[in-house]
Design a protein around this motif. Structure first.
Motif, PDB file in Angstrom:
ATOM      1  N   VAL A 724       0.839  -1.200   0.000  1.00  9.40           N
ATOM      2  CA  VAL A 724       0.000   0.000   0.000  1.00  9.40           C
ATOM      3  C   VAL A 724       0.872   1.247   0.000  1.00  9.40           C
ATOM      4  O   VAL A 724       0.594   2.232  -0.695  1.00  9.40           O
ATOM      5  CB  VAL A 724      -0.964  -0.014   1.206  1.00  9.40           C
ATOM      6  CG1 VAL A 724      -1.687   1.318   1.352  1.00  9.40           C
ATOM      7  CG2 VAL A 724      -1.961  -1.156   1.049  1.00  9.40           C
ATOM      8  N   GLU A 725       1.954   1.213   0.783  1.00 12.61           N
ATOM      9  CA  GLU A 725       2.874   2.353   0.803  1.00 12.61           C
ATOM     10  C   GLU A 725       3.485   2.581  -0.578  1.00 12.61           C
ATOM     11  O   GLU A 725       3.764   3.709  -0.960  1.00 12.61           O
ATOM     12  CB  GLU A 725       3.978   2.097   1.834  1.00 12.61           C
ATOM     13  CG  GLU A 725       3.538   2.186   3.278  1.00 12.61           C
ATOM     14  CD  GLU A 725       3.116   3.593   3.675  1.00 12.61           C
ATOM     15  OE1 GLU A 725       3.723   4.554   3.154  1.00 12.61           O
ATOM     16  OE2 GLU A 725       2.181   3.733   4.479  1.00 12.61           O
ATOM     17  N   CYS A 727       1.891   2.110  -3.228  1.00 12.83           N
ATOM     18  CA  CYS A 727       0.759   2.444  -4.116  1.00 12.83           C
ATOM     19  C   CYS A 727       0.598   1.417  -5.229  1.00 12.83           C
ATOM     20  O   CYS A 727       0.295   1.766  -6.388  1.00 12.83           O
ATOM     21  CB  CYS A 727       0.923   3.841  -4.712  1.00 12.83           C
ATOM     22  SG  CYS A 727       0.878   5.143  -3.478  1.00 12.83           S
ATOM     23  N   HIS A 729      -1.196  -1.832  -7.156  1.00 20.31           N
ATOM     24  CA  HIS A 729      -2.566  -2.271  -7.393  1.00 20.31           C
ATOM     25  C   HIS A 729      -2.860  -3.467  -6.472  1.00 20.31           C
ATOM     26  O   HIS A 729      -2.081  -4.412  -6.409  1.00 20.31           O
ATOM     27  CB  HIS A 729      -2.706  -2.674  -8.853  1.00 20.31           C
ATOM     28  CG  HIS A 729      -4.082  -3.149  -9.220  1.00 20.31           C
ATOM     29  ND1 HIS A 729      -5.227  -2.609  -8.696  1.00 20.31           N
ATOM     30  CD2 HIS A 729      -4.488  -4.113 -10.091  1.00 20.31           C
ATOM     31  CE1 HIS A 729      -6.272  -3.216  -9.201  1.00 20.31           C
ATOM     32  NE2 HIS A 729      -5.847  -4.142 -10.061  1.00 20.31           N
ATOM     33  N   LYS A 761      -4.736   6.492   1.379  1.00 23.18           N
ATOM     34  CA  LYS A 761      -4.036   6.423   0.094  1.00 23.18           C
ATOM     35  C   LYS A 761      -4.985   6.578  -1.096  1.00 23.18           C
ATOM     36  O   LYS A 761      -4.552   6.580  -2.247  1.00 23.18           O
ATOM     37  CB  LYS A 761      -3.285   5.096  -0.032  1.00 23.18           C
ATOM     38  CG  LYS A 761      -2.030   5.007   0.834  1.00 23.18           C
ATOM     39  CD  LYS A 761      -0.939   5.908   0.287  1.00 23.18           C
ATOM     40  CE  LYS A 761       0.342   5.759   1.073  1.00 23.18           C
ATOM     41  NZ  LYS A 761       1.430   6.618   0.539  1.00 23.18           N
ATOM     42  N   TYR A 763      -7.470   4.485  -2.057  1.00 21.13           N
ATOM     43  CA  TYR A 763      -7.804   3.247  -2.750  1.00 21.13           C
ATOM     44  C   TYR A 763      -9.311   3.050  -2.803  1.00 21.13           C
ATOM     45  O   TYR A 763     -10.029   3.385  -1.863  1.00 21.13           O
ATOM     46  CB  TYR A 763      -7.191   2.040  -2.033  1.00 21.13           C
ATOM     47  CG  TYR A 763      -5.756   1.766  -2.408  1.00 21.13           C
ATOM     48  CD1 TYR A 763      -5.452   0.962  -3.495  1.00 21.13           C
ATOM     49  CD2 TYR A 763      -4.718   2.318  -1.669  1.00 21.13           C
ATOM     50  CE1 TYR A 763      -4.139   0.702  -3.829  1.00 21.13           C
ATOM     51  CE2 TYR A 763      -3.391   2.068  -2.005  1.00 21.13           C
ATOM     52  CZ  TYR A 763      -3.105   1.259  -3.084  1.00 21.13           C
ATOM     53  OH  TYR A 763      -1.807   1.003  -3.425  1.00 21.13           O
ATOM     54  N   TRP A 807      -6.522   3.498  -7.729  1.00 19.90           N
ATOM     55  CA  TRP A 807      -5.178   3.117  -7.304  1.00 19.90           C
ATOM     56  C   TRP A 807      -4.175   3.574  -8.343  1.00 19.90           C
ATOM     57  O   TRP A 807      -4.458   3.701  -9.519  1.00 19.90           O
ATOM     58  CB  TRP A 807      -5.092   1.611  -7.093  1.00 19.90           C
ATOM     59  CG  TRP A 807      -5.267   0.817  -8.354  1.00 19.90           C
ATOM     60  CD1 TRP A 807      -6.420   0.376  -8.897  1.00 19.90           C
ATOM     61  CD2 TRP A 807      -4.227   0.407  -9.246  1.00 19.90           C
ATOM     62  NE1 TRP A 807      -6.188  -0.281 -10.062  1.00 19.90           N
ATOM     63  CE2 TRP A 807      -4.836  -0.291 -10.307  1.00 19.90           C
ATOM     64  CE3 TRP A 807      -2.840   0.555  -9.244  1.00 19.90           C
ATOM     65  CZ2 TRP A 807      -4.127  -0.831 -11.345  1.00 19.90           C
ATOM     66  CZ3 TRP A 807      -2.133   0.005 -10.285  1.00 19.90           C
ATOM     67  CH2 TRP A 807      -2.783  -0.675 -11.324  1.00 19.90           C
ATOM     68  N   HIS A 808      -2.959   3.810  -7.866  1.00 18.15           N
ATOM     69  CA  HIS A 808      -1.871   4.229  -8.751  1.00 18.15           C
ATOM     70  C   HIS A 808      -0.775   3.185  -8.727  1.00 18.15           C
ATOM     71  O   HIS A 808      -0.479   2.611  -7.697  1.00 18.15           O
ATOM     72  CB  HIS A 808      -1.262   5.570  -8.306  1.00 18.15           C
ATOM     73  CG  HIS A 808      -2.240   6.698  -8.388  1.00 18.15           C
ATOM     74  ND1 HIS A 808      -2.554   7.311  -9.570  1.00 18.15           N
ATOM     75  CD2 HIS A 808      -2.974   7.300  -7.423  1.00 18.15           C
ATOM     76  CE1 HIS A 808      -3.436   8.275  -9.330  1.00 18.15           C
ATOM     77  NE2 HIS A 808      -3.707   8.287  -8.035  1.00 18.15           N
ATOM     78  N   GLY A 810       2.766   1.973  -8.362  1.00 16.93           N
ATOM     79  CA  GLY A 810       3.946   2.491  -7.691  1.00 16.93           C
ATOM     80  C   GLY A 810       5.231   2.156  -8.412  1.00 16.93           C
ATOM     81  O   GLY A 810       6.310   2.538  -7.989  1.00 16.93           O
ATOM     82  N   ARG A 813       7.961   4.786  -8.820  1.00 20.68           N
ATOM     83  CA  ARG A 813       8.003   5.787  -7.760  1.00 20.68           C
ATOM     84  C   ARG A 813       9.283   5.637  -6.957  1.00 20.68           C
ATOM     85  O   ARG A 813       9.911   4.590  -6.928  1.00 20.68           O
ATOM     86  CB  ARG A 813       6.801   5.600  -6.827  1.00 20.68           C
ATOM     87  CG  ARG A 813       5.474   5.974  -7.462  1.00 20.68           C
ATOM     88  CD  ARG A 813       4.335   5.528  -6.566  1.00 20.68           C
ATOM     89  NE  ARG A 813       4.407   6.145  -5.252  1.00 20.68           N
ATOM     90  CZ  ARG A 813       3.715   7.223  -4.917  1.00 20.68           C
ATOM     91  NH1 ARG A 813       2.953   7.804  -5.783  1.00 20.68           N
ATOM     92  NH2 ARG A 813       3.804   7.716  -3.701  1.00 20.68           N
TER      93      ARG A 813
END
Length: 873
Positions: A724-725, A727, A729, A761, A763, A807-808, A810, A813
Motif C-alpha cells: 500500500v505504501e 501504491c 494495485h 491512500k 484506494y 489506485w496508482h 507504484g 516511484r
C-alpha cells in the motif's frame, strides 16, 4: 578503275539501302564469270551491311552461293565465318563452319579460325561449342598452338572444370607446345575463382620449372584469393615473394587485399594496411588512390561503422581527394542503412553544390530508406525531384515504394503504385508483383490476389516458384490445405500452370512452356505445406510429404524437423519427437533453441524430470544457451516435484550466466518454498526479486497470498502495508481474507489501521471488507465505533468506493524511507535498493542454508528412439 574497285564503291554508296547493295553484290556473284578477287575484297563490305541490317536470311543465302562457286577460294567462306563470329553471331558462324566442313572436308581451316571460334564461344559463355570445335580441329589434322590450349584451359576454368583444365596443361607437353606465362596465369585465375588458392599457389613452382617468372597479375590474383579465404599470413608472404622476384607491389596488389578484407567485414586488418599505405615510407608502399578510399568507405558503411566512415570522408575532403559519384553513393548507402535520412538529404545537397549530379542509384538509395521508415510523402516528393532533373524512376524506385506500402498494410496505395509504374512504361519485375501478391493474400483479399496474378501473366512476368509459394501459403492460411497440396503436386508436372487448378479464373492463365515446367516446388514449398499439415493434426500426411521430398532429392532442413518435433510434443508423442531429433543428428542438421524448448516443455508436462535435465545438459554441450522461458519450464517442473534445491540451483545458474530471471521465475520459487513452509527461504527469494525486477505488483501479491495461505498473518499484514505504501494495485491481493483473519485473531486494531491506510491512500476497495471489523466491534460492545464503520460502508456502497481516486501504480516511484528501529523485516526488505550484488549474496545464503542440490545427468532414454517414422506415444 578496275572491276573490284567499282563493286566496292557501289556497295559503300548504297550502305544505307542494304536491299539494293545486296542485289548489286548478288548480281555480280551469280553472273556468268564472277571475278574471285573482286568478290573476296567486297565480301567484308556486303557482310557488314547485311549484319547491320539484321538480314540473316540473306547471310545464309550468301553462304550457300559461295559454296556453289568452286572458282572462289575457300578463304572467302572462312572469311564469312570470321566476320560472323566477330559480329556476335556465333550460332550462325558455327553453323556455317559446320556446313563448310561437310561440303569441303579436304580443305582444312586455318588454326586462327578455330581459335577465333573458341574465343567467341568463351566470350559468349557457349561452352557447348568447345568440345565440338576441338574434336573437329584434331580430325582435320590442324595442330593446336599455344593460344588454342590457352583458350581451352580458360573455357574449362570458366565452367568450373579446373581438373580438366589441368589435364589440358599436361597434354600440351605431349603435343610439343610449351606453356607460356599466360597459360599459367589463366590456370591460376581458374583455381582462385574456384576457391582453391592453395592449388593455384602450387602452379607458381611449375612456372619456374619452365623458366617463367610470375608477373604482377598472377601475384595480385593469388593475393586477392588468399585474402578472400581468410589466409592473411599467406597473402603477406606472397607480397614478400613478389619483392624477391623483383616485382614491386603496386596499388592493384594492395587494393586487392583491402577489397577482400572489407568484403569479409575484417575492417581492423584492412585499416592496418590502409594506414601503412598512408604513412610507411620505409617500405615504399603505394599511396592509396580513390579506389582504396572507396573500398574502405564501403567496408565501414557495410558493417555500420559510421563514425569511422565519416572520419574517412573528412580525410578525403581535407586532402583534396576527389569525391566521386561512387564515393557519395557509398556514403549515402551507409547513412540510409542506419536510418540517418536527414544527413542523407544534406549529402545530396552537397553533391549538387559541388557539381556532382546524383544518378538513379543515388535517388534509389534514399528512396529505399524513406520507404522502409514509412516516409511516403517524402518519397513522392523525391520522385518528383528526380523527374524534374530528367531522371526517370526505374523498377527499383517503384519496387521500394511498393514494398514500403505493403510492409505497413497499405494495400490500396501499393496497388495504385503498381498501376502508376505500368503507366510510366516502367515494367514491373516478378519481385515487384510477388511483393504485392503476398500482401494481398496476407490481408485475405483473395479476389484481388486473383486479379493481380492474371495481370502479372498478361504483362509477361514469368511467374516463378516464389509466386506459387505465395499462393500456396495464402491457401493454407485460408484453410484450403487440400487445394494447396493439389498445386504442389501439379507443379512437378506442369510447373506454374498448376496455378490453373485453383479455380476457373486461372484456367489458361499461364502457358505450359519449358520455363513453366522449371517452376518446381522447393524447400519453402514443402515447409509451408508440412507446417500446415502438422498444425491441422495431420501428422501422417506430413510424413508422406516428407518422404515425397526426399524422393524428389529435396532434403529437409532444421526448420522442417523442428516443425515435426514441436508437433509430436504437442500431441504427447515424445518418443516420436526424440526419433525425429536422432534423425536430425544423423543428417548433420543444426539443432536450435526451438528444438530443445519443444522437448523440454513436453517432458515437463509428463513430469519426466530426469530426461528434462538430460536435454538441458545436451543443450549446454551443443553451445546453445537456454533462455528464460527454458529455465522457467524446468524450474516449474522441479518445484512441482518438490525439488526446490535443484530449482534454486538453476536460478543461480541463470544469474551467473547473466540471464536475467523474470517475475514468473521468482513467483514459481516463492510459491514452492511457501508450500513447503520454508517462509524464510521464500523471503530471501523475494528479496532477490526486488533487487533484480523492482517493486512489481505480481511479486508482492504472490508473496502476500502465499503467506496468508500458510497462516503467516502478521507477516502477510506487514507485506500488504508495504504494498500500500508503494501504491501498488491491490486487485490480486486477497486482502479481505487478511482483514477477516486479523479480526478473528483478536488483532482488530491492526485490521482497522490497515483500512485507514487504504482510505488515506485513496484506494477503492470492496466495502464488504468492513463487515468483519463491524462484527468484531459489536462483539466487543463498541457500538459507536461499529455504527461509524457501518455508515462508512453504506457510503462506500453508494459511491462505489472510498473515493473517486483510483489506485496508482507504484512502479517507478521513489522508494520509501526506511523506518526507524523496530520496523518489520518485510519493510526493510521491500525498501532496500542495494543492487544485484546483494541479490547474488542472498541467493548463496539461501542455498548454503538448504544444501545445494545437484542436477541430474541424462542417461540413454528407456524407450527406443531408433525409428523416427514409427509412431510411439
Amino acid at each position: 578503275m578496275n572491276e573490284s574497285t567499282k563493286l566496292r564503291e557501289a556497295l559503300l554508296k548504297n550502305w544505307k539501302n542494304p536491299a539494293l547493295a545486296w542485289q548489286i553484290f548478288k548480281r555480280v556473284l551469280c553472273g556468268p564469270s564472277p571475278c574471285p578477287l573482286s568478290l573476296c575484297k567486297s565480301l567484308p563490305i556486303v557482310a557488314d551491311i547485311l549484319i547491320r541490317s539484321k538480314m540473316h536470311p540473306q547471310l545464309d543465302t550468301l553462304h550457300h552461293v559461295l559454296l556453289l562457286h568452286t572458282s572462289l577460294h575457300s578463304s572467302s567462306l572462312f572469311a564469312l565465318v570470321r566476320i560472323l563470329a566477330r559480329s556476335g553471331l556465333l550460332d550462325m558462324a558455327v553453323s556455317h563452319f559446320h556446313s563448310i566442313r561437310k561440303q569441303l572436308p579436304h580443305i582444312p581451316p586455318p588454326v586462327y579460325l578455330y581459335n577465333l571460334l573458341l574465343h567467341s564461344s568463351i566470350q559468349e559463355n557457349r561452352s557447348d561449342f568447345i568440345p565440338f570445335l576441338y574434336k573437329e580441329m584434331i580430325f582435320s589434322g590442324v595442330s593446336p598452338d599455344v593460344y588454342t590450349f590457352n583458350l581451352l584451359i580458360r573455357g574449362l576454368c570458366d565452367a568450373g572444370h579446373t581438373d580438366d583444365a589441368r589435364k589440358v596443361l599436361d597434354k600440351m607437353h605431349q603435343k610439343g607446345c610449351i606453356p607460356n606465362e599466360f597459360t599459367f596465369g589463366i590456370l591460376v585465375r581458374g583455381y582462385c575463382k574456384a576457391g582453391l588458392a592453395i592449388e593455384a599457389f602450387r602452379i607458381l613452382d611449375e612456372m619456374r620449372g619452365f623458366g617463367l617468372t610470375p608477373n604482377k597479375v598472377v601475384y595480385n590474383t593469388l593475393i586477392s584469393s588468399f585474402c578472400k579465404e581468410g589466409r592473411d599470413e599467406e597473402a603477406e608472404s606472397l607480397v614478400d615473394k613478389m619483392r624477391e622476384d623483383g616485382l614491386v607491389p603496386d596499388i592493384v596488389t594492395f587494393n586487392s587485399r583491402v577489397a577482400a578484407l572489407c568484403k569479409d567485414g575484417k575492417m581492423l586488418e584492412a585499416s592496418r594496411i590502409f594506414r601503412d599505405m598512408q604513412t610507411d615510407d620505409a617500405l615504399e608502399l603505394p599511396r592509396p588512390n580513390i579506389v582504396t578510399f572507396n573500398l574502405m568507405l564501403k567496408g565501414f558503411c557495410k558493417i555500420g561503422m559510421l563514425e569511422e566512415a565519416e572520419t574517412l570522408i573528412e580525410t578525403m575532403k581535407a586532402n583534396c581527394i576527389l569525391m566521386t559519384l561512387q564515393s557519395y553513393n557509398i556514403w549515402l548507402m551507409g547513412l540510409v542503412k542506419k536510418g540517418k535520412l536527414l544527413e542523407a538529404r544534406l549529402v545530396i545537397k552537397e553533391m549538387v553544390t559541388k557539381g556532382i549530379e546524383p544518378d538513379i542509384c543515388t535517388y534509389n538509395t534514399v528512396m529505399d530508406g524513406l520507404c522502409k521508415n514509412g516516409m511516403f510523402s517524402d518519397a513522392k516528393v523525391l520522385i518528383s525531384l528526380m523527374q524534374s532533373r530528367g531522371i526517370l524512376p526505374d523498377t527499383r524506385t517503384y519496387t521500394s515504394l511498393l514494398h514500403g506500402y505493403c510492409s505497413r498494410g497499405k494495400i490500396f496505395e501499393a496497388s495504385y503504385t503498381l498501376n502508376e509504374m505500368m503507366r510510366a512504361d516502367c515494367s514491373p519485375n516478378i519481385y515487384s508483383g510477388n511483393i504485392l501478391l503476398h500482401s494481398l493474400w496476407n490481408e485475405g483479399k483473395i479476389s484481388e490476389a486473383d486479379s493481380l496474378l492474371q495481370k502479372m501473366n498478361e504483362k509477361g512476368l514469368d511467374l516463378d516458384t516464389v509466386t506459387c509459394n505465395i499462393v500456396i501459403h495464402g491457401l493454407c492460411r485460408s484453410g484450403k490445405l487440400d487445394k494447396a497440396m493439389e498445386i504442389v503436386d501439379g507443379m512437378w508436372n506442369h510447373g506454374k500452370t498448376a496455378l490453373g487448378s485453383l479455380r476457373n479464373l486461372y484456367l489458361g492463365l499461364v502457358n505450359d512452356s519449358c520455363a513453366g515446367n522449371r517452376c518446381t516446388p522447393d524447400m519453402i514449398t514443402y515447409s509451408i505445406i508440412i507446417k500446415q499439415q502438422c498444425e491441422a493434426g495431420r501428422l501422417e500426411d506430413a510424413k508422406k510429404m516428407l518422404i515425397e521430398m526426399v524422393g524428389r532429392n529435396l532434403y529437409p532442413d532444421s526448420i522442417i524437423y523442428n516443425t515435426f518435433i514441436h508437433s509430436y510434443c504437442n500431441v504427447g508423442k515424445i518418443a516420436s519427437a526424440f526419433r525425429a531429433l536422432k534423425d536430425m543428428e544423423k543428417k548433420g542438421l543444426q539443432k536450435t533453441l526451438h528444438t530443445y524448448n519443444s522437448l523440454i516443455m513436453a517432458l515437463a508436462k509428463n513430469n519426466q524430470i530426469f530426461e528434462m535435465h538430460g536435454v538441458l545438459n545436451e543443450m549446454r554441450e551443443q553451445g546453445i544457451t537456454p533462455k528464460v522461458c527454458t529455465y522457467n519450464t524446468i524450474i516449474g517442473s522441479l518445484c512441482d516435484a518438490g525439488q526446490t534445491n535443484d530449482a534454486m540451483s538453476l536460478l543461480n545458474e541463470m544469474l551467473q550466466k547473466g540471464i536475467v530471471p523474470n517475475i514468473h521465475s521468482f513467483c514459481l520459487l516463492i510459491k514452492a518454498f511457501c508450500g513447503e513452509g520454508e517462509y524464510r527461504a521464500a523471503q530471501e527469494v523475494f528479496e532477490i526479486a526486488l533487487n533484480i525486477s523492482g517493486h512489481k505488483t505480481a511479486l508482492y501479491s504472490t508473496m502476500f497470498n502465499e503467506l496468508l495461505l500458510g497462516g503467516e498473518i502478521i507477516e502477510a499484514a506487514e507485506l500488504f502495508e508495504a504494498a500500500v505504501e508503494q501504491c501498488l494495485h491491490i486487485g490480486k491481493f486477497v486482502y479481505m481474507d487478511l482483514i477477516d483473519r486479523l479480526c478473528k485473531d483478536e488483532k482488530l486494531d491492526h485490521a482497522i489501521d490497515i483500512l485507514h491506510k487504504l482510505i488515506d491512500k485513496g484506494y477503492s476497495f470492496d466495502p464488504a471488507v468492513l463487515i468483519p471489523v463491524i462484527d468484531a466491534l459489536r462483539e466487543m460492545g463498541k457500538k459507536r465505533e461499529a455504527d461509524e464503520f457501518t455508515e462508512k460502508m453504506l457510503n462506500m456502497s453508494s459511491e462505489g468506493g472510498v473515493a473517486n481516486k483510483v489506485w496508482h501504480s507504484g512502479e517507478g516511484r521513489n522508494h520509501l524511507k526506511l523506518k526507524k528501529k523496530g520496523q518489520s523485516e518485510w519493510k526493510n526488505i521491500v525498501h532496500r535498493d542495494d543492487g544485484s550484488a546483494i541479490a547474488l549474496k542472498a541467493l548463496q545464503r539461501v542455498q548454503n542454508g538448504w544444501g545445494q542440490g545437484s542436477i541430474l545427468h541424462l542417461h540413454s532414454l528407456k524407450k527406443d528412439i531408433s525409428d523416427f517414422w514409427e509412431d510411439a506415444g
